[in-house]
Structures are given as structure tokens and as C-alpha cells.
Write an enzyme that holds these catalytic residues in place. Structure first.
Site, PDB file in Angstrom:
ATOM      1  N   ARG A  70      33.192  56.177  43.837  1.00 42.37           N
ATOM      2  CA  ARG A  70      34.412  56.395  43.034  1.00 42.37           C
ATOM      3  C   ARG A  70      35.673  55.827  43.683  1.00 42.37           C
ATOM      4  NH1 ARG A  70      32.278  61.756  42.074  1.00 42.37           N
ATOM      5  NH2 ARG A  70      31.075  61.700  40.136  1.00 42.37           N
ATOM      6  N   LYS A 103      44.458  44.655  39.693  1.00 41.89           N
ATOM      7  CA  LYS A 103      43.506  44.423  38.594  1.00 41.89           C
ATOM      8  C   LYS A 103      42.216  43.873  39.174  1.00 41.89           C
ATOM      9  CE  LYS A 103      46.300  43.356  34.523  1.00 41.89           C
ATOM     10  NZ  LYS A 103      46.675  42.273  33.585  1.00 41.89           N
ATOM     11  N   GLU A 144      50.015  29.201  38.184  1.00 38.42           N
ATOM     12  CA  GLU A 144      50.492  30.591  38.177  1.00 38.42           C
ATOM     13  C   GLU A 144      51.879  30.688  38.821  1.00 38.42           C
ATOM     14  OE1 GLU A 144      48.929  32.923  36.501  1.00 38.42           O
ATOM     15  OE2 GLU A 144      46.747  32.777  36.735  1.00 38.42           O
ATOM     16  N   LYS A 157      55.882  39.259  41.202  1.00 36.44           N
ATOM     17  CA  LYS A 157      54.772  40.084  40.707  1.00 36.44           C
ATOM     18  C   LYS A 157      54.930  41.525  41.190  1.00 36.44           C
ATOM     19  CE  LYS A 157      50.009  40.541  39.662  1.00 36.44           C
ATOM     20  NZ  LYS A 157      48.704  39.954  39.445  1.00 36.44           N
ATOM     21  N   GLU A 176      49.974  48.203  32.996  1.00 35.28           N
ATOM     22  CA  GLU A 176      50.215  47.305  31.859  1.00 35.28           C
ATOM     23  C   GLU A 176      50.444  48.051  30.549  1.00 35.28           C
ATOM     24  OE1 GLU A 176      48.151  43.474  32.040  1.00 35.28           O
ATOM     25  OE2 GLU A 176      47.981  43.564  29.863  1.00 35.28           O
ATOM     26  N   ARG A 202      54.251  44.398  32.142  1.00 34.44           N
ATOM     27  CA  ARG A 202      53.240  43.661  32.905  1.00 34.44           C
ATOM     28  C   ARG A 202      52.481  42.684  32.013  1.00 34.44           C
ATOM     29  NH1 ARG A 202      48.936  45.665  37.574  1.00 34.44           N
ATOM     30  NH2 ARG A 202      48.025  43.593  37.851  1.00 34.44           N
ATOM     31  N   ASN A 255      50.652  37.831  31.493  1.00 33.12           N
ATOM     32  CA  ASN A 255      49.530  37.167  30.836  1.00 33.12           C
ATOM     33  C   ASN A 255      49.979  35.965  30.008  1.00 33.12           C
ATOM     34  OD1 ASN A 255      47.667  39.079  31.814  1.00 33.12           O
ATOM     35  ND2 ASN A 255      48.281  40.517  30.215  1.00 33.12           N
ATOM     36  N   HIS A 304      47.561  33.326  28.857  1.00 27.49           N
ATOM     37  CA  HIS A 304      46.207  33.793  29.156  1.00 27.49           C
ATOM     38  C   HIS A 304      45.340  34.012  27.918  1.00 27.49           C
ATOM     39  CE1 HIS A 304      47.824  34.080  33.132  1.00 27.49           C
ATOM     40  NE2 HIS A 304      46.750  34.650  33.637  1.00 27.49           N
ATOM     41  N   HIS A 310      42.045  32.266  28.455  1.00 22.27           N
ATOM     42  CA  HIS A 310      40.771  32.987  28.534  1.00 22.27           C
ATOM     43  C   HIS A 310      39.804  32.516  27.454  1.00 22.27           C
ATOM     44  CE1 HIS A 310      42.389  36.728  30.917  1.00 22.27           C
ATOM     45  NE2 HIS A 310      42.307  35.642  31.643  1.00 22.27           N
ATOM     46  N   HIS A 358      40.502  28.650  36.089  1.00 18.33           N
ATOM     47  CA  HIS A 358      41.435  29.614  35.509  1.00 18.33           C
ATOM     48  C   HIS A 358      42.872  29.060  35.465  1.00 18.33           C
ATOM     49  CE1 HIS A 358      43.130  33.441  34.358  1.00 18.33           C
ATOM     50  NE2 HIS A 358      43.963  33.378  35.382  1.00 18.33           N
TER      51      HIS A 358
HETATM   52  P1  NAD Z   1      37.910  30.983  42.914  1.00 14.67           P
HETATM   53  O1  NAD Z   1      37.880  32.294  43.538  1.00 14.67           O
HETATM   54  O2  NAD Z   1      36.743  30.541  42.126  1.00 14.67           O
HETATM   55  O3  NAD Z   1      38.208  29.888  44.041  1.00 14.67           O
HETATM   56  C1  NAD Z   1      38.238  28.533  43.695  1.00 14.67           C
HETATM   57  C2  NAD Z   1      37.271  27.705  44.566  1.00 14.67           C
HETATM   58  O4  NAD Z   1      37.862  27.491  45.841  1.00 14.67           O
HETATM   59  C3  NAD Z   1      35.919  28.356  44.816  1.00 14.67           C
HETATM   60  O5  NAD Z   1      34.931  27.353  44.787  1.00 14.67           O
HETATM   61  C4  NAD Z   1      36.051  28.909  46.239  1.00 14.67           C
HETATM   62  O6  NAD Z   1      34.826  28.991  46.893  1.00 14.67           O
HETATM   63  C5  NAD Z   1      36.934  27.859  46.874  1.00 14.67           C
HETATM   64  N1  NAD Z   1      37.759  28.320  47.978  1.00 14.67           N
HETATM   65  C6  NAD Z   1      38.491  29.458  48.028  1.00 14.67           C
HETATM   66  N2  NAD Z   1      39.249  29.476  49.122  1.00 14.67           N
HETATM   67  C7  NAD Z   1      38.982  28.351  49.797  1.00 14.67           C
HETATM   68  C8  NAD Z   1      39.469  27.788  51.013  1.00 14.67           C
HETATM   69  N3  NAD Z   1      40.456  28.358  51.707  1.00 14.67           N
HETATM   70  N4  NAD Z   1      38.934  26.630  51.439  1.00 14.67           N
HETATM   71  C9  NAD Z   1      37.981  25.993  50.700  1.00 14.67           C
HETATM   72  N5  NAD Z   1      37.500  26.453  49.521  1.00 14.67           N
HETATM   73  C10 NAD Z   1      38.012  27.610  49.087  1.00 14.67           C
HETATM   74  O7  NAD Z   1      39.162  30.815  41.919  1.00 14.67           O
HETATM   75  P2  NAD Z   1      40.696  31.269  41.982  1.00 14.67           P
HETATM   76  O8  NAD Z   1      41.418  30.222  41.253  1.00 14.67           O
HETATM   77  O9  NAD Z   1      41.111  31.637  43.341  1.00 14.67           O
HETATM   78  O10 NAD Z   1      40.685  32.607  41.129  1.00 14.67           O
HETATM   79  C11 NAD Z   1      40.442  32.606  39.749  1.00 14.67           C
HETATM   80  C12 NAD Z   1      40.044  33.989  39.326  1.00 14.67           C
HETATM   81  O11 NAD Z   1      41.120  34.896  39.541  1.00 14.67           O
HETATM   82  C13 NAD Z   1      39.679  34.104  37.857  1.00 14.67           C
HETATM   83  O12 NAD Z   1      38.483  34.811  37.720  1.00 14.67           O
HETATM   84  C14 NAD Z   1      40.825  34.885  37.257  1.00 14.67           C
HETATM   85  O13 NAD Z   1      40.437  35.633  36.141  1.00 14.67           O
HETATM   86  C15 NAD Z   1      41.233  35.746  38.416  1.00 14.67           C
HETATM   87  N6  NAD Z   1      42.611  36.243  38.348  1.00 14.67           N
HETATM   88  C16 NAD Z   1      42.808  37.576  38.501  1.00 14.67           C
HETATM   89  C17 NAD Z   1      44.087  38.076  38.496  1.00 14.67           C
HETATM   90  C18 NAD Z   1      44.310  39.536  38.752  1.00 14.67           C
HETATM   91  O14 NAD Z   1      45.441  40.011  38.572  1.00 14.67           O
HETATM   92  N7  NAD Z   1      43.315  40.270  39.181  1.00 14.67           N
HETATM   93  C19 NAD Z   1      45.184  37.226  38.313  1.00 14.67           C
HETATM   94  C20 NAD Z   1      44.944  35.865  38.160  1.00 14.67           C
HETATM   95  C21 NAD Z   1      43.645  35.380  38.185  1.00 14.67           C
HETATM   96  N1  GLY Z   2      47.562  38.319  36.202  1.00 11.18           N
HETATM   97  C1  GLY Z   2      48.067  39.311  35.320  1.00 11.18           C
HETATM   98  C2  GLY Z   2      48.337  40.617  35.964  1.00 11.18           C
HETATM   99  O1  GLY Z   2      48.101  40.845  37.122  1.00 11.18           O
HETATM  100  O2  GLY Z   2      48.792  41.501  35.299  1.00 11.18           O
END
Ligand code: NAD
Ligand code: GLY
Length: 367
Positions: free
Chosen positions: A128, A150, A192, A234, A244, A248, A252, A255, A259, A272
């Protein structure tokens, strides 16, 4: 700043469960900083197959040096959005069970947003909820996904549909890790960053225009400034609206379109950040089509994204009707119909409900 890294910057996230975002080079070797939030005697680093070989051992060594006797486990997942699944979530939870981690254990999410979201969700659910420390290694994760709590995994039906709000205990962004990041992923993070400027900070957009070359050349000072300013934006929003219920949702921007593109492409097309870049341009065009935004504002946003090497138009072959079908399952949609964050110009994003599907289809056809 930290004792070992006096040049590091810190951004505070307030609210019921406050934490610090620490930003600077070399932080993945700073055992004292990494171990500070650890309460028990066990930790698990969750990472992916690209990031783990580069950084996991360093983090484990630094933790053990700072906290002798700490049991540090590591679990490595495949890389990329296609791995952000319930199946891999289950794999991490099983690894936590096999390692017999208890409630006072700490999970370190070492990687980009995929690892941050998936491992964060495992931390939210295991017993939990156990502590999670976000160690973002992509620019996108440093400026966005590691902050705000998130967590989620994707379903074939849609992005981030299964998840939880689970704020981290700390975010530690080692800007040195960006040295190994592929150029395409750096650009994705810049999408972003542009979002924060578009949402409310004209001076930040000007700064991005002026510093675009430095950012693309991975200039340390420019990147640190972009990360710190983005995190401050942020932090201010999630502090006021952690779950949200209101503003907040503006984070998006782009998005709903983005998405839908990612889902339609089976999480194997635009990444993304790229999908969000296209989505922000379409959100501006939608606002324009509905009579709110000025064409020149959308053009400026488009030009800046293009300067960062990001796509600004819908990839060929995507069917507008199918994209709209995905949007109906978007978390922002409500019983009444499609909801979008539309962009009426700098600082003028807002949530618009009951957007006619015909207007969205028109924008998709044109885009
Ligand atoms: P990712 O985690 O897939 O990383 C991109 C690529 O870079 C991957 O192949 C990874 O292995 C590689 N990589 C990462 N760090 C590296 C480094 N230092 N050196 C070499 N390679 C490296 O993608 P991302 O763009 O970081 O994240 C996208 C995700 O984040 C999506 O799923 C999206 O929905 C999510 N997201 C979440 C929020 C939130 O608020 N939780 C906000 C924005 C995006
Ligand atoms: N990336 C959108 C949020 O964190 O709310």
C-alpha cells in the site's frame, strides 16, 4: 546545493508531502544525498536496459558507501514506452516480493519517464505504498515526469490508464547523465520545456528562443537553467493542485492529441515528447478554429518547436476518426464529451469542455 555539490540547485515542492528536487552534475555519486530519504535497511533500484549498465552500479556503490549495511537490490526492465505495461509492473512487484522488501524499504526509479511512472506505480502499490526516490536520467523526466507524483502504466486502449498519485520522497536529477542521452530524447524533453513557456511565461519563451542553440549543444549551464525553471513552474502548480482537480490539468497541454497519437501508433511511433509537440500545435490550431487564438501565436509556438527539431504535424497515415475514438477514453474526457486544454496564446491555456468532434476532425485533417 549539497555538501558534496555546492553548485547544485534545489527546487522545493510544498504541500502535504513536501520534497526537494536537487539538480546538478555528479549527483548519482552523492551517497549522502541519495541515502538521506532511506528509512529502513533495504532499497531497490529499478531501471531499464539502456540506463542500468551506465548508472545502476554507481548508484548502488554510492548508497552502500554512505549507508554500510544497506541491502541494495536492482531490477532491470526493457527500455521504452512499449514496456510501460501491467505485465512489467507485475514483474517489479514480484521482484519486491522476492527481495522481501518491507514497508520501510525505498525504491529508486533510475531512468526516464517510463521507469519513473512504472516503478513509481509499483512503489505506490507495494504494501500500500513504500517510499520512492526519483532519479530521472532524461531531460523529459527531469523537467516533468519525476515531479508531482503521477505514476501509471499504459493499456493497449490508452496511455496511463492504470495508475496512482504517489509523490516521491525526493527527486535527484544528475545533469551529467544527459551526456549519454540520444539527441532525439533530448529534443523530446525540450517539448515539455516549451510547454511551461507556452503555459504562462513569456520571458521563458524568449529565453528559450535566445538559448536554443546552447540547449541543443547540451550546454551545462543552459540545461540546468531550463530544468530549474521548468521544475519551479511544475512545483508551483502541483503544490496548489496535487490531484488535478483544477489548474494542474493545464500541464496536459497537447496531451489529448499526443496520447491519441501514441496509442494509435501502438507506443512504437513518435515518442511522448514528440507526440506532445505535435499535440501543442494542434491545440493551438483547435483554439484558432474555434475562434479564440490568433494565428501568429500558434505560428510562433510551431516555429520554436521546429527549431528544437521536433515534429509539428500529424504523422502521415493516421486516421482522424480513430484518433478521436482514442480521445474519448482519455482521462480528461468526461461524460459530456471531449475536453481539451486549448491554447489561446502565451499564458492563456484553458480547459474547454464539450468540444465538437467535427472541429477536432477538421483540425486533424488539416494537421
Ligand atoms: P523513456 O523513459 O522511454 O526514455 C527514453 C529513452 O532514453 C529510453 O530508451 C531510455 O532507455 C533512454 N535513456 C534514458 N536515460 C538515458 C541516459 N541518461 N542515457 C542514455 N539513454 C537513456 O522516455 P521519457 O521521454 O523519459 O519519458 C516518457 C514517459 O514519461 C511517457 O510514458 C510519459 O507518459 C511519461 N510522462 C509522465 C509524466 C508524469 O507526470 N508522471 C509527465 C510527462 C511524461
Ligand atoms: N504531466 C502532467 C502532470 O504532471 O500533471
Amino acid at each position: 546545493m549539497t555538501e558534496a555539490h555546492p553548485s547544485a540547485r534545489s527546487v522545493a515542492v510544498g504541500g502535504d508531502r513536501p520534497y526537494a528536487i536537487t539538480i546538478g552534475p555528479g549527483l548519482l555519486d552523492d551517497g549522502a544525498l541519495l541515502a538521506a530519504p532511506v528509512r529502513g535497511n533495504a532499497a531497490m533500484i529499478v531501471s531499464d536496459r539502456n540506463v542500468a549498465p551506465l548508472y545502476a552500479q554507481r548508484v548502488a556503490d554510492a548508497l552502500r558507501a554512505a549507508r554500510p549495511g544497506l541491502h541494495v537490490h536492482t531490477h532491470v526492465l526493457p527500455a521504452g514506452e512499449a514496456a510501460k505495461t501491467l505485465a512489467h509492473f507485475t514483474e517489479v512487484v514480484n521482484a519486491l516480493a522476492d527481495a522481501r522488501l518491507r514497508r520501510d524499504a525505498t525504491l529508486f526509479a533510475l531512468g526516464g519517464g517510463v521507469i519513473g511512472d512504472l516503478a513509481g506505480f509499483a512503489a505506490a502499490c507495494w504494501m500500500r505504498g513504500i517510499d520512492c526516490v526519483q532519479l530521472p536520467t532524461t531531460l523529459l523526466a527531469m523537467v516533468d515526469s519525476s515531479v508531482g507524483g503521477k505514476t501509471a502504466v499504459d493499456l493497449p486502449q490508452g496511455k496511463n490508464l492504470v495508475g496512482a498519485f504517489h509523490p516521491p520522497r525526493a527527486v535527484i536529477a544528475d545533469t551529467g547523465a544527459l551526456r549519454t542521452l540520444p539527441a532525439r530524447e533530448l529534443r523530446a524533453g525540450l517539448a515539455e520545456v516549451v510547454k511551461y513557456g507556452a503555459l504562462g511565461d513569456a520571458a521563458f519563451l524568449d529565453w528559450l528562443d535566445d538559448n536554443a542553440d546552447a540547449l541543443l549543444a547540451m550546454d551545462d549551464a543552459a540545461l540546468a537553467e531550463a530544468i530549474a525553471r521548468s521544475c519551479a513552474h511544475k512545483a508551483a502548480i502541483v503544490e496548489r493542485d496535487p490531484f488535478e482537480h483544477g489548474e494542474r490539468a493545464l500541464l496536459n497541454l497537447g496531451h489529448t492529441f499526443g496520447h491519441a497519437i501514441e496509442t494509435e501508433q501502438g507506443y512504437d511511433g513518435l515518442n511522448h515528447g514528440e507526440a506532445v509537440a505535435v499535440g501543442m500545435v494542434l491545440a493551438a490550431r483547435l483554439s484558432e478554429a474555434l475562434g479564440f487564438a490568433k494565428t501568429e501565436d500558434g505560428d510562433r509556438l510551431r516555429a520554436l518547436l521546429q527549431r528544437f527539431g521536433l515534429p509539428v504535424a500529424l504523422p502521415p497515415g493516421l486516421d482522424p476518426g480513430r484518433l478521436v475514438a482514442h480521445m474519448r477514453l482519455d482521462k480528461k474526457a468526461q461524460a459530456g464529451g471531449l475536453r481539451f486544454v486549448v491554447w489561446d496564446g502565451i499564458g492563456r491555456a484553458r480547459v474547454l469542455a464539450d468540444v465538437p468532434e467535427s472541429a477536432v476532425i477538421e483540425v486533424l485533417r488539416a494537421g
